[in-house]
Design a protein around this motif. Structure first.
Motif, short mmCIF file in Angstrom:
data_model
loop_
_atom_site.label_atom_id
_atom_site.label_comp_id
_atom_site.label_asym_id
_atom_site.label_seq_id
_atom_site.Cartn_x
_atom_site.Cartn_y
_atom_site.Cartn_z
N MET A 1 0.83 -1.15 0.06
CA MET A 1 0.05 0.13 -0.04
C MET A 1 0.95 1.19 -0.02
SD MET A 1 -3.30 0.84 2.59
CE MET A 1 -3.03 -0.83 3.15
N ARG A 2 0.37 2.37 -0.79
CA ARG A 2 1.37 3.38 -0.75
C ARG A 2 1.27 4.49 0.39
NH1 ARG A 2 0.42 5.81 -6.69
NH2 ARG A 2 1.32 3.86 -7.74
N GLN A 3 2.46 4.87 0.93
CA GLN A 3 2.62 5.57 1.96
C GLN A 3 1.56 6.60 2.28
OE1 GLN A 3 4.87 4.63 4.29
NE2 GLN A 3 4.30 6.46 5.84
N HIS A 4 1.30 7.27 1.45
CA HIS A 4 0.15 8.57 1.64
C HIS A 4 -1.17 7.80 1.74
CE1 HIS A 4 -0.40 7.79 -2.79
NE2 HIS A 4 -1.64 8.22 -2.65
N ILE A 5 -1.71 6.70 1.15
CA ILE A 5 -2.97 6.20 1.37
C ILE A 5 -2.83 5.57 2.87
CG2 ILE A 5 -4.29 4.12 1.12
CD1 ILE A 5 -3.35 4.55 -2.01
N GLU A 6 -1.73 4.92 3.43
CA GLU A 6 -1.67 4.53 4.68
C GLU A 6 -1.99 5.77 5.71
OE1 GLU A 6 1.77 1.98 5.81
OE2 GLU A 6 1.14 0.73 4.11
N GLU A 7 -1.18 6.73 5.38
CA GLU A 7 -1.23 8.07 6.38
C GLU A 7 -2.73 8.71 6.46
OE1 GLU A 7 1.95 10.66 4.78
OE2 GLU A 7 3.46 9.51 5.61
N ARG A 8 -3.20 8.57 5.22
CA ARG A 8 -4.62 8.95 5.02
C ARG A 8 -5.54 8.26 5.94
NH1 ARG A 8 -6.96 8.60 -0.36
NH2 ARG A 8 -7.34 6.41 0.33
N THR A 9 -5.50 6.97 5.70
CA THR A 9 -6.36 5.93 6.42
C THR A 9 -6.19 6.05 7.95
OG1 THR A 9 -6.10 4.49 4.75
CG2 THR A 9 -6.70 3.35 6.69
N VAL A 10 -4.92 6.19 8.45
CA VAL A 10 -4.90 6.25 9.94
C VAL A 10 -5.31 7.67 10.37
CG1 VAL A 10 -3.08 6.72 11.86
CG2 VAL A 10 -2.58 4.76 9.88
N GLU A 11 -5.07 8.70 9.63
CA GLU A 11 -5.54 9.90 10.09
C GLU A 11 -7.19 10.15 10.00
OE1 GLU A 11 -4.12 12.97 10.88
OE2 GLU A 11 -2.48 11.46 11.26
N LEU A 12 -7.91 9.44 8.99
CA LEU A 12 -9.23 9.28 9.15
C LEU A 12 -9.86 8.32 10.13
CD1 LEU A 12 -9.94 8.15 5.42
CD2 LEU A 12 -11.15 10.15 6.52
N GLY A 13 -9.20 7.23 10.60
CA GLY A 13 -9.46 6.62 11.79
C GLY A 13 -9.37 7.35 12.96
N LYS A 14 -8.35 7.97 13.14
CA LYS A 14 -8.16 8.90 14.21
C LYS A 14 -9.39 9.94 14.39
CE LYS A 14 -3.19 8.44 14.80
NZ LYS A 14 -1.76 9.10 14.92
N TYR A 15 -9.60 10.69 13.22
CA TYR A 15 -10.50 11.72 13.30
C TYR A 15 -11.95 11.05 13.69
CZ TYR A 15 -13.31 15.57 11.57
OH TYR A 15 -14.25 16.72 11.28
N ILE A 16 -12.27 10.04 13.12
CA ILE A 16 -13.74 9.57 13.24
C ILE A 16 -13.75 9.26 14.90
CG2 ILE A 16 -15.00 7.54 12.99
CD1 ILE A 16 -14.11 7.55 9.83
N VAL A 17 -12.61 8.62 15.24
CA VAL A 17 -12.79 8.03 16.75
C VAL A 17 -12.88 9.29 17.67
CG1 VAL A 17 -11.48 7.02 18.58
CG2 VAL A 17 -11.36 5.86 16.41
N GLU A 18 -11.90 10.35 17.40
CA GLU A 18 -12.00 11.63 18.14
C GLU A 18 -13.18 12.49 18.11
OE1 GLU A 18 -9.60 15.80 17.61
OE2 GLU A 18 -8.20 13.92 17.91
N LYS A 19 -13.57 12.64 16.87
CA LYS A 19 -15.08 13.37 16.79
C LYS A 19 -15.93 12.72 16.92
CE LYS A 19 -12.52 17.13 15.73
NZ LYS A 19 -12.52 18.25 16.55
N LYS A 20 -16.11 11.31 16.98
CA LYS A 20 -17.14 10.39 16.60
C LYS A 20 -18.08 10.82 15.54
CE LYS A 20 -17.16 8.84 21.50
NZ LYS A 20 -16.35 7.82 21.38
N CYS A 21 -17.58 10.96 14.33
CA CYS A 21 -18.27 11.53 13.37
C CYS A 21 -18.91 10.46 12.48
CB CYS A 21 -17.37 12.55 12.56
SG CYS A 21 -16.06 12.06 11.80
N THR A 22 -19.75 10.83 11.60
CA THR A 22 -20.06 9.83 10.41
C THR A 22 -19.18 9.65 9.34
OG1 THR A 22 -21.31 11.51 9.31
CG2 THR A 22 -22.49 10.50 11.05
N VAL A 23 -19.33 8.66 8.54
CA VAL A 23 -18.49 8.74 7.37
C VAL A 23 -18.61 10.11 6.41
CG1 VAL A 23 -18.14 7.39 5.17
CG2 VAL A 23 -18.48 5.94 7.56
N ARG A 24 -19.95 10.47 6.19
CA ARG A 24 -20.21 11.53 5.52
C ARG A 24 -19.21 12.68 6.07
NH1 ARG A 24 -26.17 12.42 3.25
NH2 ARG A 24 -25.46 10.51 2.62
#
Length: 86
Positions: A1-24
């Motif tokens: 997997m490309r580095q930028h995709i992995e970084e984005r994936t982890v950032e998305l995960g952290k953001y969703i957990v922190e903000k308890k937001c929806t996928v949208r």
């Protein structure tokens, strides 16, 4: 997997957990599609960081269980607005 995709994936995960937001909401914040967010946090994140993936899964499950309530509130607001302006 490309580095930028992995970084984005982890950032998305952290953001969703922190903000308890929806996928949208996450898709809008990161400027990507809902399907990309969903694939990142349900498939790719599991291969990168299982613990974070489980936390994201809990938030997504909670959102799914509350979805009908948010939909009902949105419909109520829509018709309240129509009644007030129309």
């Amino acid at each position: 997997m490309r580095q930028h995709i992995e970084e984005r994936t982890v950032e998305l995960g952290k953001y969703i957990v922190e903000k308890k937001c929806t996928v949208r909401e996450a898709a809008k914040k990161f400027g990507i599609s809902k399907s990309t967010v969903h694939k990142d946090v349900t498939q790719r994140l599991r291969k990168i960081n299982l613990m974070l993936a489980n936390q994201v899964g809990s938030v997504l499950l909670e959102n799914k269980m509350e979805r009908h309530i948010r939909g009902g509130n949105a419909t109520r607001e829509k018709y309240r607005h129509i009644k007030e302006t129309g």
